[in-house]
Design a protein around this motif. Structure first.
Motif, PDB file in Angstrom:
ATOM      1  N   GLY A 175       0.813  -1.224   0.000  1.00  0.00           N
ATOM      2  CA  GLY A 175       0.000   0.000   0.000  1.00  0.00           C
ATOM      3  C   GLY A 175       0.836   1.258   0.000  1.00  0.00           C
ATOM      4  O   GLY A 175       1.887   1.338  -0.632  1.00  0.00           O
ATOM      5  N   LYS A 176       0.394   2.219   0.764  1.00  0.00           N
ATOM      6  CA  LYS A 176       1.049   3.523   0.840  1.00  0.00           C
ATOM      7  C   LYS A 176       0.960   4.022   2.272  1.00  0.00           C
ATOM      8  O   LYS A 176       0.313   3.406   3.138  1.00  0.00           O
ATOM      9  N   LEU A 177       1.637   5.134   2.542  1.00  0.00           N
ATOM     10  CA  LEU A 177       1.669   5.700   3.889  1.00  0.00           C
ATOM     11  C   LEU A 177       0.248   5.933   4.402  1.00  0.00           C
ATOM     12  O   LEU A 177      -0.577   6.562   3.735  1.00  0.00           O
ATOM     13  N   ASN A 178      -0.032   5.411   5.606  1.00  0.00           N
ATOM     14  CA  ASN A 178      -1.366   5.552   6.198  1.00  0.00           C
ATOM     15  C   ASN A 178      -1.207   5.680   7.714  1.00  0.00           C
ATOM     16  O   ASN A 178      -1.138   4.687   8.432  1.00  0.00           O
ATOM     17  N   VAL A 179      -1.140   6.959   8.172  1.00  0.00           N
ATOM     18  CA  VAL A 179      -1.007   7.239   9.612  1.00  0.00           C
ATOM     19  C   VAL A 179      -2.098   8.195  10.086  1.00  0.00           C
ATOM     20  O   VAL A 179      -1.971   8.813  11.145  1.00  0.00           O
ATOM     21  N   GLU A 180      -3.180   8.316   9.319  1.00  0.00           N
ATOM     22  CA  GLU A 180      -4.246   9.258   9.668  1.00  0.00           C
ATOM     23  C   GLU A 180      -4.894   8.933  11.011  1.00  0.00           C
ATOM     24  O   GLU A 180      -5.423   9.841  11.690  1.00  0.00           O
ATOM     25  N   ASP A 181      -4.830   7.667  11.428  1.00  0.00           N
ATOM     26  CA  ASP A 181      -5.448   7.273  12.692  1.00  0.00           C
ATOM     27  C   ASP A 181      -4.425   7.033  13.794  1.00  0.00           C
ATOM     28  O   ASP A 181      -4.742   6.424  14.821  1.00  0.00           O
ATOM     29  N   ILE A 214      18.072   1.967   0.555  1.00  0.00           N
ATOM     30  CA  ILE A 214      16.685   1.526   0.749  1.00  0.00           C
ATOM     31  C   ILE A 214      16.165   1.003  -0.583  1.00  0.00           C
ATOM     32  O   ILE A 214      16.139   1.731  -1.580  1.00  0.00           O
ATOM     33  N   TRP A 215      15.771  -0.260  -0.567  1.00  0.00           N
ATOM     34  CA  TRP A 215      15.228  -0.921  -1.759  1.00  0.00           C
ATOM     35  C   TRP A 215      13.762  -1.255  -1.475  1.00  0.00           C
ATOM     36  O   TRP A 215      13.467  -2.255  -0.822  1.00  0.00           O
ATOM     37  N   PRO A 216      12.819  -0.439  -1.949  1.00  0.00           N
ATOM     38  CA  PRO A 216      11.396  -0.720  -1.698  1.00  0.00           C
ATOM     39  C   PRO A 216      10.828  -1.711  -2.720  1.00  0.00           C
ATOM     40  O   PRO A 216      11.154  -1.671  -3.902  1.00  0.00           O
ATOM     41  N   LEU A 217       9.959  -2.586  -2.232  1.00  0.00           N
ATOM     42  CA  LEU A 217       9.297  -3.571  -3.086  1.00  0.00           C
ATOM     43  C   LEU A 217       7.805  -3.519  -2.821  1.00  0.00           C
ATOM     44  O   LEU A 217       7.352  -3.763  -1.700  1.00  0.00           O
ATOM     45  N   GLY A 218       7.026  -3.181  -3.859  1.00  0.00           N
ATOM     46  CA  GLY A 218       5.578  -3.096  -3.724  1.00  0.00           C
ATOM     47  C   GLY A 218       4.883  -4.195  -4.496  1.00  0.00           C
ATOM     48  O   GLY A 218       5.343  -4.612  -5.558  1.00  0.00           O
ATOM     49  N   PHE A 219       3.770  -4.657  -3.960  1.00  0.00           N
ATOM     50  CA  PHE A 219       2.989  -5.672  -4.662  1.00  0.00           C
ATOM     51  C   PHE A 219       1.510  -5.384  -4.444  1.00  0.00           C
ATOM     52  O   PHE A 219       1.107  -4.826  -3.420  1.00  0.00           O
ATOM     53  N   GLY A 220       0.714  -5.729  -5.440  1.00  0.00           N
ATOM     54  CA  GLY A 220      -0.727  -5.483  -5.354  1.00  0.00           C
ATOM     55  C   GLY A 220      -1.140  -4.287  -6.200  1.00  0.00           C
ATOM     56  O   GLY A 220      -0.361  -3.726  -6.968  1.00  0.00           O
ATOM     57  N   LYS A 221      -2.398  -3.877  -6.041  1.00  0.00           N
ATOM     58  CA  LYS A 221      -2.985  -2.829  -6.891  1.00  0.00           C
ATOM     59  C   LYS A 221      -2.927  -1.438  -6.275  1.00  0.00           C
ATOM     60  O   LYS A 221      -3.002  -0.442  -6.987  1.00  0.00           O
ATOM     61  N   GLY A 222      -2.798  -1.350  -4.968  1.00  0.00           N
ATOM     62  CA  GLY A 222      -2.872  -0.031  -4.337  1.00  0.00           C
ATOM     63  C   GLY A 222      -1.528   0.582  -4.042  1.00  0.00           C
ATOM     64  O   GLY A 222      -1.366   1.318  -3.061  1.00  0.00           O
ATOM     65  N   ILE A 223      -0.522   0.324  -4.873  1.00  0.00           N
ATOM     66  CA  ILE A 223       0.832   0.791  -4.613  1.00  0.00           C
ATOM     67  C   ILE A 223       0.987   2.264  -5.003  1.00  0.00           C
ATOM     68  O   ILE A 223       0.556   2.692  -6.071  1.00  0.00           O
ATOM     69  N   ASP A 254       2.902  -7.790  -9.430  1.00  0.00           N
ATOM     70  CA  ASP A 254       1.440  -7.833  -9.417  1.00  0.00           C
ATOM     71  C   ASP A 254       0.873  -8.377  -8.121  1.00  0.00           C
ATOM     72  O   ASP A 254      -0.163  -7.910  -7.642  1.00  0.00           O
ATOM     73  N   GLY A 255       1.514  -9.396  -7.575  1.00  0.00           N
ATOM     74  CA  GLY A 255       0.940 -10.015  -6.383  1.00  0.00           C
ATOM     75  C   GLY A 255       2.005 -10.589  -5.491  1.00  0.00           C
ATOM     76  O   GLY A 255       3.197 -10.610  -5.808  1.00  0.00           O
ATOM     77  N   ALA A 256       1.548 -11.111  -4.348  1.00  0.00           N
ATOM     78  CA  ALA A 256       2.478 -11.644  -3.352  1.00  0.00           C
ATOM     79  C   ALA A 256       3.208 -12.878  -3.859  1.00  0.00           C
ATOM     80  O   ALA A 256       4.295 -13.205  -3.357  1.00  0.00           O
ATOM     81  N   ALA A 257       2.642 -13.569  -4.850  1.00  0.00           N
ATOM     82  CA  ALA A 257       3.283 -14.791  -5.336  1.00  0.00           C
ATOM     83  C   ALA A 257       4.641 -14.505  -5.966  1.00  0.00           C
ATOM     84  O   ALA A 257       5.495 -15.394  -6.036  1.00  0.00           O
ATOM     85  N   ASP A 258       4.852 -13.265  -6.443  1.00  0.00           N
ATOM     86  CA  ASP A 258       6.114 -12.907  -7.098  1.00  0.00           C
ATOM     87  C   ASP A 258       7.068 -12.166  -6.178  1.00  0.00           C
ATOM     88  O   ASP A 258       8.126 -11.703  -6.618  1.00  0.00           O
ATOM     89  N   VAL A 259       6.723 -12.046  -4.902  1.00  0.00           N
ATOM     90  CA  VAL A 259       7.538 -11.258  -3.979  1.00  0.00           C
ATOM     91  C   VAL A 259       8.910 -11.882  -3.785  1.00  0.00           C
ATOM     92  O   VAL A 259       9.931 -11.184  -3.790  1.00  0.00           O
ATOM     93  N   ASP A 260       8.975 -13.215  -3.606  1.00  0.00           N
ATOM     94  CA  ASP A 260      10.268 -13.838  -3.326  1.00  0.00           C
ATOM     95  C   ASP A 260      11.248 -13.652  -4.469  1.00  0.00           C
ATOM     96  O   ASP A 260      12.423 -13.345  -4.264  1.00  0.00           O
ATOM     97  N   LYS A 261      10.771 -13.799  -5.699  1.00  0.00           N
ATOM     98  CA  LYS A 261      11.636 -13.622  -6.855  1.00  0.00           C
ATOM     99  C   LYS A 261      12.139 -12.186  -6.956  1.00  0.00           C
ATOM    100  O   LYS A 261      13.335 -11.945  -7.173  1.00  0.00           O
ATOM    101  N   ALA A 262      11.234 -11.219  -6.807  1.00  0.00           N
ATOM    102  CA  ALA A 262      11.617  -9.807  -6.916  1.00  0.00           C
ATOM    103  C   ALA A 262      12.573  -9.413  -5.797  1.00  0.00           C
ATOM    104  O   ALA A 262      13.543  -8.683  -6.019  1.00  0.00           O
ATOM    105  N   LEU A 263      12.307  -9.895  -4.573  1.00  0.00           N
ATOM    106  CA  LEU A 263      13.160  -9.524  -3.456  1.00  0.00           C
ATOM    107  C   LEU A 263      14.551 -10.127  -3.606  1.00  0.00           C
ATOM    108  O   LEU A 263      15.567  -9.460  -3.341  1.00  0.00           O
ATOM    109  N   GLN A 264      14.642 -11.355  -4.050  1.00  0.00           N
ATOM    110  CA  GLN A 264      15.963 -11.957  -4.217  1.00  0.00           C
ATOM    111  C   GLN A 264      16.746 -11.271  -5.330  1.00  0.00           C
ATOM    112  O   GLN A 264      17.969 -11.108  -5.237  1.00  0.00           O
ATOM    113  N   SER A 265      16.048 -10.840  -6.384  1.00  0.00           N
ATOM    114  CA  SER A 265      16.707 -10.105  -7.457  1.00  0.00           C
ATOM    115  C   SER A 265      17.249  -8.769  -6.948  1.00  0.00           C
ATOM    116  O   SER A 265      18.385  -8.379  -7.268  1.00  0.00           O
TER     117      SER A 265
END
Length: 822
Positions: A175-181, A214-223, A254-265
């Motif tokens: 997602g994105k920064l969310n500290v409103e609460d 800092i190497w950020p990795l985002g997954f999903g639709k609300g990035i 696109d999704g969490a299923a590809d997180v391990d590959k992207a993070l290792q790369s």
């Protein structure tokens, strides 16, 4: 007159084969883009130490927006890079984060404190990373507090990292920064977002000051891709080396299923390593992954999903390797076997295709497993200077060759795609000089694409004493140890000049190569020179003889020498340099050359004698064919097949009998009613009374009568029987052996006998003729029950053809029946 310094001629390196033209273009960049000073974490390391350490923290979004399955994939990815790290001196931590929106909640949860990733530490990371999936009691709020998460990671890295050790944060979020609460960002909910963005900028400034990538990795639709880019740009920007892809950048999948590959790369890029993608399969099954020859340190990681899956590892030679300990020059260390991700760390891995055999009990075979290999090549940059002791202001040639820490020479340009090579000349009396090195075949570089770099440089005129030449390389997945070459400037003509050449460039393990040292002594006293070997492979067990040579004053002497290789020398281009030092002049190096020798496996018994084996096998086959033909032909010659027996009296044919069966060698028959006017031939059993036996012997026929006496049946001479009877034999040719219906086997046939008469069975009225069939006849024979010529005599006996045929075959009017019998 000084002997010119000589190195190995270009023709000696033609054995390396064709090289890609693109390598010249890649390395030509060095001419215009010097490497400059190395980054802090590219400092030289001792070859025995291994890859440089990296301290890193994996920060995982565990907020309410992350589903259970996605959180499990994040935990696997965190364990993957923790266990896949190739240095046992690195430190890793794993932090989960959310937000603190009410009492009892916390924005971060440190599931794995900073841990040295040695054998025990990698197992601890495998265990503690799974705690990310346990949300009960975690106390994390549902928001996304990036500033708090990054602050925790920076604090831990600062506390535990040593000076000069690179520091990296990997941030996983959907997602994105969310500290409103979150009350920690102010009492006014409307102003909390701005305060959160302000604190995030402050944390990024701190990361830049403390040199934390800092190497950020985002997954999903609300990035929020802009926020990810801001975090990548806001931290420390210098990469592990000055190569493309090593600077921090955001990754979005696109999704969490590809997180391990992207993070290792991303992890491989951050620590100047490479990742080889392997295959996927459900257990039971087999996975494969390739490790290149340039790799000196690596980890084979298996994402199993299910801890009940078991992995067994096999090297490129098909051998099962141990999970702990040393084997065939490699060191192995496994971790995470009881978790969803396991890794086999390998030091000095055997290059080639590795196999991972998967097994699992029933009920645990539905999840696909994936294998990858993360690796790095720690290379030595072996350099030489020509001449070895230059004068101030003299133009010199710099050469550099790359070797692994075991002394294996790198000769494949594909393994060094994108490499940039350079050297730096430093010493007393002048500022360091950068020397871009080339591999394009231009200038001092002898051959393009042979991974042997060259360049020329002028020694500053202000040089006064010591000189140091150090090589440097930069390439993805490759780091150099910047090994120096030390010498001194010469104030005048060199007292001793030496050149080294090799006379042959190929050897088998246990063999040797010869060379020649040409030394010129310009001094008034004798000088003792020492021949030595530097930067050689320990496995090659090299020896050079003679070890010392004494050169008389004013003499120029060519001295032969021999370099011997141990029986265990590994195949490939041998690493190392031949050095010549002047012991009389304090051990100053006066000459050197690269050891350009290729070790090839000793020829096997098959390599030596294959021609004899093939020739012998061909000869045996030919002999076997001849024997088979002779046996077959002998069987045919000894066979009675196709022969026809003719019973005669006073030249008149009385009966005929054809030998039956397939290639019979003996035939028994009897003469029925021999004393009567119409005797006949009858097939009989060998145990019957009054039986005759016909057989072949040599090139003739032998006939044994009922009395046991044998006689020869010769060509043109019928055998005499009792009662004035004669037995003639004919046939045996291809024509006679073909079934044409002209002969009848078994019971004989009597020409002219009436159908149904006693002792008759043939019932043919005529002899076997060779003419065309007459009316009422069969195949040139007369009709049934009547003489073929209407005279009461067998057809053909008078020499004139009756209506049954144009002369009988064997009668007085036809051709002889003996022409094919023998």
């Amino acid at each position: 007159m000084n002997v010119p310094y000589r190195t190995v001629p270009a023709a000696a390196r033609t054995r390396r084969g064709a090289r890609r033209a693109t390598v010249a273009a890649l390395t030509a960049l060095c001419a215009t883009a010097p490497l400059g000073p190395p980054p802090a974490w590219a400092a030289p390391a001792a070859p025995s130490v291994g890859p440089l350490p990296v301290d890193f923290s994996v920060v995982v979004d565990a907020s309410a927006s992350i589903g259970k399955e996605a959180l499990a994939r994040e935990a696997e990815a965190a364990a993957l890079i923790g266990q896949g790290e190739i240095s046992d001196r690195s430190r890793a931590s794993v932090i989960g984060f959310g937000s603190a929106e009410k009492e009892g909640q916390q924005p971060v949860r440190e599931v794995c404190p900073p841990t040295v990733v040695d054998a025990a530490g990698r197992q601890r990371i495998s265990d503690c990373a799974r705690r990310l999936t346990d949300r009960e009691g975690a106390g994390l709020g549902p928001g996304t507090d990036f500033p708090a998460a990054l602050t925790q990671a920076l604090t831990r890295l600062k506390e535990t990292s040593k000076e000069g050790t690179p520091k990296v944060v990997f941030l996983l979020t959907d997602g994105k920064l969310n500290v409103e609460d979150s009350p920690a960002y102010g009492a006014d909910p409307a102003a909390r977002k701005q305060e959160g963005e302000k604190r995030l900028r402050e944390v990024l400034d701190r990361a830049r000051r403390e040199q934390v990538q800092i190497w950020p990795l985002g997954f999903g639709k609300g990035i929020d891709k802009e926020a990810l880019q801001q975090m990548a740009d806001g931290g420390y920007r210098n990469g592990c080396a000055d190569v493309p892809g090593s600077r921090p950048r955001p990754e979005v999948v696109d999704g969490a299923a590809d997180v391990d590959k992207a993070l290792q790369s991303a992890f491989a890029a951050a620590r100047c390593a490479r990742v080889e993608e392997g295959t996927s399969s459900k257990p039971p099954g087999e996975l494969t992954v390739d490790i290149p020859p340039i790799a000196t340190d690596g980890s084979i990681t298996v994402t199993k999903r299910d801890p009940r899956v078991t992995a067994t590892y096999y090297d490129p030679k098909g051998r099962k390797v141990p999970l702990q300990g040393d084997f065939d020059g490699s060191r192995f260390e496994v971790s995470g076997q009881d978790g969803p991700v396991e890794a086999l760390r390998v030091k000095d891995p055997l290059p080639g295709t590795w196999r991972v055999q998967l097994s699992a009990p029933p009920g645990h075979r539905d999840q696909p497993a994936t294998v990858r290999a993360i690796w790095q090549g720690v290379l030595r940059s072996s350099v030489t200077l020509e001449p070895s002791a230059p004068r101030p202001g003299e133009n010199v040639v710099v050469r550099m060759r790359l070797q692994t820490r075991r002394g294996v020479v790198i000769t494949d340009p594909e393994q060094l795609a994108g490499v940039r090579a350079a050297a730096q000349l430093s010493g007393d009396g002048f500022e360091p000089v950068d020397v871009p090195l080339r591999d394009d075949g231009e200038g001092p570089d002898d051959r393009a694409g042979d991974v042997l770099y060259g360049a020329s440089v002028t020694v500053p005129k202000t040089a006064t004493g010591a000189l140091r030449l150090a090589g440097a390389i930069a390439a993805p997945g490759v780091v150099g140890d910047r090994r120096p070459y030390d010498t001194r400037v010469s104030s005048g003509a060199a007292l001793v000049a030496a050149g080294v050449t090799l006379e042959n460039h190929g050897v088998h393990p246990g063999g040797s190569v010869t060379g020649k040292l040409v030394a010129r002594n310009n001094d008034s006293r004798p000088h003792t020179l020492r021949l030595g070997l530097a930067d050689q492979s320990t496995a090659a067990a090299l020896r050079i003889s003679p070890a010392t040579v004494t050169v008389a004053p004013g003499a120029q002497e060519p001295v032969p020498f021999t370099v011997s290789f141990g029986a265990g020398a590994p195949p490939g281009d041998a690493g190392g340099r031949i050095t010549v030092t002047d012991r009389t002049d304090g051990g100053r190096e006066v000459g050197s050359a690269f050891l350009t020798v290729t070790v090839t496996p000793a020829p096997t018994w098959w390599d030596r004698w294959w021609w004899a084996v093939i020739g012998g096998a061909g000869l045996l086959l030919a002999l076997a064919a001849v024997v088979a033909i002779r046996i077959w032909y002998g069987g045919v010659r000894s066979s009675l097949q196709g022969l026809v027996l003719e019973l005669r009296r006073a030249g008149r044919s009385l009966d005929e009998l054809q030998v039956p069966g397939q290639r019979p060698k003996k035939f028994w028959f009897a003469v029925e009613e021999p004393a009567s006017d119409r005797p006949g031939l009858q097939l009989r059993n060998k145990r019957a009374a009054q039986v005759y036996r016909l057989r072949r012997k040599g090139d003739g026929l032998r006939l044994r009568g009922p009395d046991g006496k044998e006689q020869t049946v010769s060509r043109g001479a019928p055998a005499r029987l009792a009662h004035d009877l004669e037995l003639a034999v004919r046939g045996g040719s291809r024509t006679d052996r073909e079934p044409t219906g002209r002969g009848r086997t078994g019971q004989g046939r009597r020409p002219g006998t009436v159908a149904g008469s006693r002792g008759t069975a043939g019932l043919f009225g005529g002899r076997i003729g060779r003419g065309s069939a007459a009316p009422g006849g069969v195949n040139g024979r007369g009709g049934r029950g009547a003489p073929a010529n209407g005279t009461g005599r067998p057809a053909g006996t008078s020499g004139s053809a009756g209506p049954g045929g144009s002369g009988g075959s064997g009668g007085a009017g036809g051709p002889s029946g003996y022409d094919s019998a023998f």
